[in-house]
Design a protein around this motif. Structure first.
Motif, PDB file in Angstrom:
ATOM      1  N   GLN A  95       0.998  -1.161  -0.092  1.00  0.00           N
ATOM      2  CA  GLN A  95       0.104   0.093  -0.199  1.00  0.00           C
ATOM      3  C   GLN A  95       0.808   1.822   0.338  1.00  0.00           C
ATOM      4  OE1 GLN A  95      -2.338  -1.063   3.553  1.00  0.00           O
ATOM      5  NE2 GLN A  95      -3.472  -1.550   2.591  1.00  0.00           N
ATOM      6  N   GLY A  96       2.572   1.395   0.294  1.00  0.00           N
ATOM      7  CA  GLY A  96       2.858   1.821  -0.361  1.00  0.00           C
ATOM      8  C   GLY A  96       3.308   2.549   1.485  1.00  0.00           C
ATOM      9  N   ALA A  97       3.541   1.565   2.445  1.00  0.00           N
ATOM     10  CA  ALA A  97       4.061   1.981   3.827  1.00  0.00           C
ATOM     11  C   ALA A  97       5.918   1.301   3.652  1.00  0.00           C
ATOM     12  CB  ALA A  97       3.643   1.635   5.013  1.00  0.00           C
ATOM     13  N   GLY A  98       5.989   2.456   3.952  1.00  0.00           N
ATOM     14  CA  GLY A  98       8.139   2.813   3.939  1.00  0.00           C
ATOM     15  C   GLY A  98       8.508   1.962   5.140  1.00  0.00           C
ATOM     16  N   PRO A  99      10.419   1.362   4.883  1.00  0.00           N
ATOM     17  CA  PRO A  99      10.077   0.736   6.266  1.00  0.00           C
ATOM     18  C   PRO A  99      10.366   1.455   7.973  1.00  0.00           C
ATOM     19  CG  PRO A  99      11.717   0.638   4.360  1.00  0.00           C
ATOM     20  CD  PRO A  99      10.584   1.415   4.545  1.00  0.00           C
ATOM     21  N   ALA A 100       9.950   2.528   8.191  1.00  0.00           N
ATOM     22  CA  ALA A 100      10.182   3.020   9.045  1.00  0.00           C
ATOM     23  C   ALA A 100       8.900   3.719   9.009  1.00  0.00           C
ATOM     24  CB  ALA A 100      10.870   4.929   9.063  1.00  0.00           C
ATOM     25  N   THR A 101       7.570   3.630   8.709  1.00  0.00           N
ATOM     26  CA  THR A 101       6.023   3.311   8.866  1.00  0.00           C
ATOM     27  C   THR A 101       5.117   2.086   9.765  1.00  0.00           C
ATOM     28  OG1 THR A 101       5.742   4.828   7.209  1.00  0.00           O
ATOM     29  CG2 THR A 101       4.130   3.731   8.432  1.00  0.00           C
ATOM     30  N   LEU A 102       6.049   0.449   8.932  1.00  0.00           N
ATOM     31  CA  LEU A 102       6.107  -0.446   8.702  1.00  0.00           C
ATOM     32  C   LEU A 102       6.191  -0.303  10.399  1.00  0.00           C
ATOM     33  CD1 LEU A 102       4.027  -2.692   8.070  1.00  0.00           C
ATOM     34  CD2 LEU A 102       6.138  -3.135   6.668  1.00  0.00           C
ATOM     35  N   ASP A 105       4.237   0.916  13.507  1.00  0.00           N
ATOM     36  CA  ASP A 105       2.743   0.059  13.336  1.00  0.00           C
ATOM     37  C   ASP A 105       3.309  -1.530  14.511  1.00  0.00           C
ATOM     38  OD1 ASP A 105       1.838   1.709  11.468  1.00  0.00           O
ATOM     39  OD2 ASP A 105       1.987   0.449   9.805  1.00  0.00           O
ATOM     40  N   LEU A 106       4.206  -1.867  13.527  1.00  0.00           N
ATOM     41  CA  LEU A 106       4.681  -2.853  14.596  1.00  0.00           C
ATOM     42  C   LEU A 106       5.089  -3.051  15.914  1.00  0.00           C
ATOM     43  CD1 LEU A 106       6.320  -4.765  12.262  1.00  0.00           C
ATOM     44  CD2 LEU A 106       4.722  -5.506  13.090  1.00  0.00           C
ATOM     45  N   SER A 107       5.758  -1.525  16.068  1.00  0.00           N
ATOM     46  CA  SER A 107       6.307  -1.240  17.830  1.00  0.00           C
ATOM     47  C   SER A 107       5.015  -0.759  18.073  1.00  0.00           C
ATOM     48  CB  SER A 107       7.018   0.036  17.613  1.00  0.00           C
ATOM     49  OG  SER A 107       7.072   0.536  19.151  1.00  0.00           O
ATOM     50  N   PHE A 108       4.292  -0.188  17.841  1.00  0.00           N
ATOM     51  CA  PHE A 108       2.888   0.347  18.547  1.00  0.00           C
ATOM     52  C   PHE A 108       1.555  -1.165  19.091  1.00  0.00           C
ATOM     53  CE2 PHE A 108       2.551   4.583  17.518  1.00  0.00           C
ATOM     54  CZ  PHE A 108       2.931   4.846  18.159  1.00  0.00           C
ATOM     55  N   LEU A 139      13.030  -8.800   5.060  1.00  0.00           N
ATOM     56  CA  LEU A 139      12.514  -9.079   3.787  1.00  0.00           C
ATOM     57  C   LEU A 139      13.153  -7.199   3.717  1.00  0.00           C
ATOM     58  CD1 LEU A 139       9.304 -10.982   4.614  1.00  0.00           C
ATOM     59  CD2 LEU A 139      11.194 -11.838   3.024  1.00  0.00           C
ATOM     60  N   ASN A 140      13.423  -6.335   4.294  1.00  0.00           N
ATOM     61  CA  ASN A 140      13.203  -4.962   3.730  1.00  0.00           C
ATOM     62  C   ASN A 140      12.505  -4.478   4.003  1.00  0.00           C
ATOM     63  OD1 ASN A 140      16.574  -5.197   3.702  1.00  0.00           O
ATOM     64  ND2 ASN A 140      16.690  -6.192   1.535  1.00  0.00           N
ATOM     65  N   LEU A 141      11.743  -5.039   4.491  1.00  0.00           N
ATOM     66  CA  LEU A 141      10.222  -4.153   4.773  1.00  0.00           C
ATOM     67  C   LEU A 141      10.118  -3.038   5.918  1.00  0.00           C
ATOM     68  CD1 LEU A 141       8.019  -6.700   3.581  1.00  0.00           C
ATOM     69  CD2 LEU A 141       8.094  -4.951   1.970  1.00  0.00           C
ATOM     70  N   VAL A 142      10.754  -3.722   6.945  1.00  0.00           N
ATOM     71  CA  VAL A 142      11.090  -3.122   8.332  1.00  0.00           C
ATOM     72  C   VAL A 142      12.341  -2.283   8.515  1.00  0.00           C
ATOM     73  CG1 VAL A 142      10.964  -2.760  10.738  1.00  0.00           C
ATOM     74  CG2 VAL A 142       9.475  -3.573   9.074  1.00  0.00           C
ATOM     75  N   GLY A 143      12.623  -0.826   8.482  1.00  0.00           N
ATOM     76  CA  GLY A 143      13.962  -0.301   8.809  1.00  0.00           C
ATOM     77  C   GLY A 143      13.446   1.034   9.262  1.00  0.00           C
ATOM     78  N   LYS A 144      14.508   1.709   9.763  1.00  0.00           N
ATOM     79  CA  LYS A 144      14.870   3.316   9.786  1.00  0.00           C
ATOM     80  C   LYS A 144      14.672   4.014   8.904  1.00  0.00           C
ATOM     81  CE  LYS A 144      17.786   1.940  13.077  1.00  0.00           C
ATOM     82  NZ  LYS A 144      19.624   2.597  14.408  1.00  0.00           N
ATOM     83  N   SER A 145      14.462   5.450   9.300  1.00  0.00           N
ATOM     84  CA  SER A 145      14.174   6.322   8.076  1.00  0.00           C
ATOM     85  C   SER A 145      15.621   6.589   7.638  1.00  0.00           C
ATOM     86  CB  SER A 145      13.315   7.728   8.596  1.00  0.00           C
ATOM     87  OG  SER A 145      13.620   7.842   9.682  1.00  0.00           O
ATOM     88  N   PRO A 146      15.581   7.028   6.390  1.00  0.00           N
ATOM     89  CA  PRO A 146      16.826   7.126   6.053  1.00  0.00           C
ATOM     90  C   PRO A 146      16.877   8.749   7.132  1.00  0.00           C
ATOM     91  CG  PRO A 146      15.412   7.625   4.260  1.00  0.00           C
ATOM     92  CD  PRO A 146      15.030   7.092   5.576  1.00  0.00           C
ATOM     93  N   SER A 147      17.707   9.052   8.085  1.00  0.00           N
ATOM     94  CA  SER A 147      18.107   9.756   9.142  1.00  0.00           C
ATOM     95  C   SER A 147      17.409  10.959   8.157  1.00  0.00           C
ATOM     96  CB  SER A 147      19.371  10.224   8.766  1.00  0.00           C
ATOM     97  OG  SER A 147      20.413  10.811   7.706  1.00  0.00           O
ATOM     98  N   GLY A 148      15.682  10.909   8.791  1.00  0.00           N
ATOM     99  CA  GLY A 148      15.430  12.479   8.749  1.00  0.00           C
ATOM    100  C   GLY A 148      15.615  12.968   7.350  1.00  0.00           C
ATOM    101  N   GLU A 149      15.569  12.075   6.092  1.00  0.00           N
ATOM    102  CA  GLU A 149      16.257  12.982   5.062  1.00  0.00           C
ATOM    103  C   GLU A 149      15.038  14.210   4.312  1.00  0.00           C
ATOM    104  OE1 GLU A 149      18.331  14.797   2.744  1.00  0.00           O
ATOM    105  OE2 GLU A 149      19.337  13.557   3.911  1.00  0.00           O
ATOM    106  N   GLY A 150      13.433  12.701   4.498  1.00  0.00           N
ATOM    107  CA  GLY A 150      12.661  13.162   4.028  1.00  0.00           C
ATOM    108  C   GLY A 150      11.799  14.483   4.574  1.00  0.00           C
TER     109      GLY A 150
END
Length: 166
Positions: A95-102, A105-108, A139-150
């Protein structure tokens, strides 16, 4: 919590009951035993408990919890296993959720499950959520955001278009 009694014996019985409640559930208030069957009910309990102690969820956490409830709320607790959470993660990624968003979700999900076990005494294990996170990470679907680059890119755009950024 304090009470006044006419008879000493009544006061002693009350004190004993308060001690029993504290031993049973960590609070002097008798805890209503609930028959929790779904993840949505766990979310509601978590929300109620946090509000009770004066820590209602802020807007972003409330939005994530509402999203989780919409997506996983009807899942029965025994079915909220590693495989079901991996399927959830794959679907969110499609659906487009990035690794940081996912990861959020899993943390919550894990927080809500852990809270239910620790505070409510509900027999549910956070281990399934941990294992799902490990699998989704591989599977590289969960991770950190690229250090706030967005956030930085958005800020650069604001500054470059303002008189202060020139």
């Amino acid at each position: 919590m304090a009470e006044t009694f006419r008879r000493r014996k009544d006061g002693e019985e009350w004190a004993l009951e308060m001690e029993r409640n504290i031993d049973r559930n960590g609070s002097s208030k008798p805890r209503v035993v609930r028959n929790v069957r779904t993840f949505g009910e766990l979310i509601d309990l978590h929300d109620e408990d946090m509000r009770e102690v004066g820590r209602p969820p802020r807007r972003s956490k409330a939005a994530v919890m509402a999203s989780l409830k919409a997506e996983l709320g009807s899942v029965k607790l025994p079915a909220l296993n590693r495989q079901r959470l991996i399927e959830f993660g794959r679907k969110r990624a499609k659906q487009g959720a990035g690794p940081a968003t996912l990861a959020i979700d899993l943390s919550f999900i894990r927080t809500i499950i852990t809270h239910a076990a620790a505070v409510q005494g509900i027999e549910v294990s956070a281990e399934e959520a941990r294992l799902a996170r490990v699998a989704l990470s591989h599977l590289n679907l969960v991770g950190k955001s690229p250090s706030g680059e967005g956030r930085l890119a958005g800020l650069r755009g604001v500054l470059c278009n303002s008189p202060y950024g020139q």
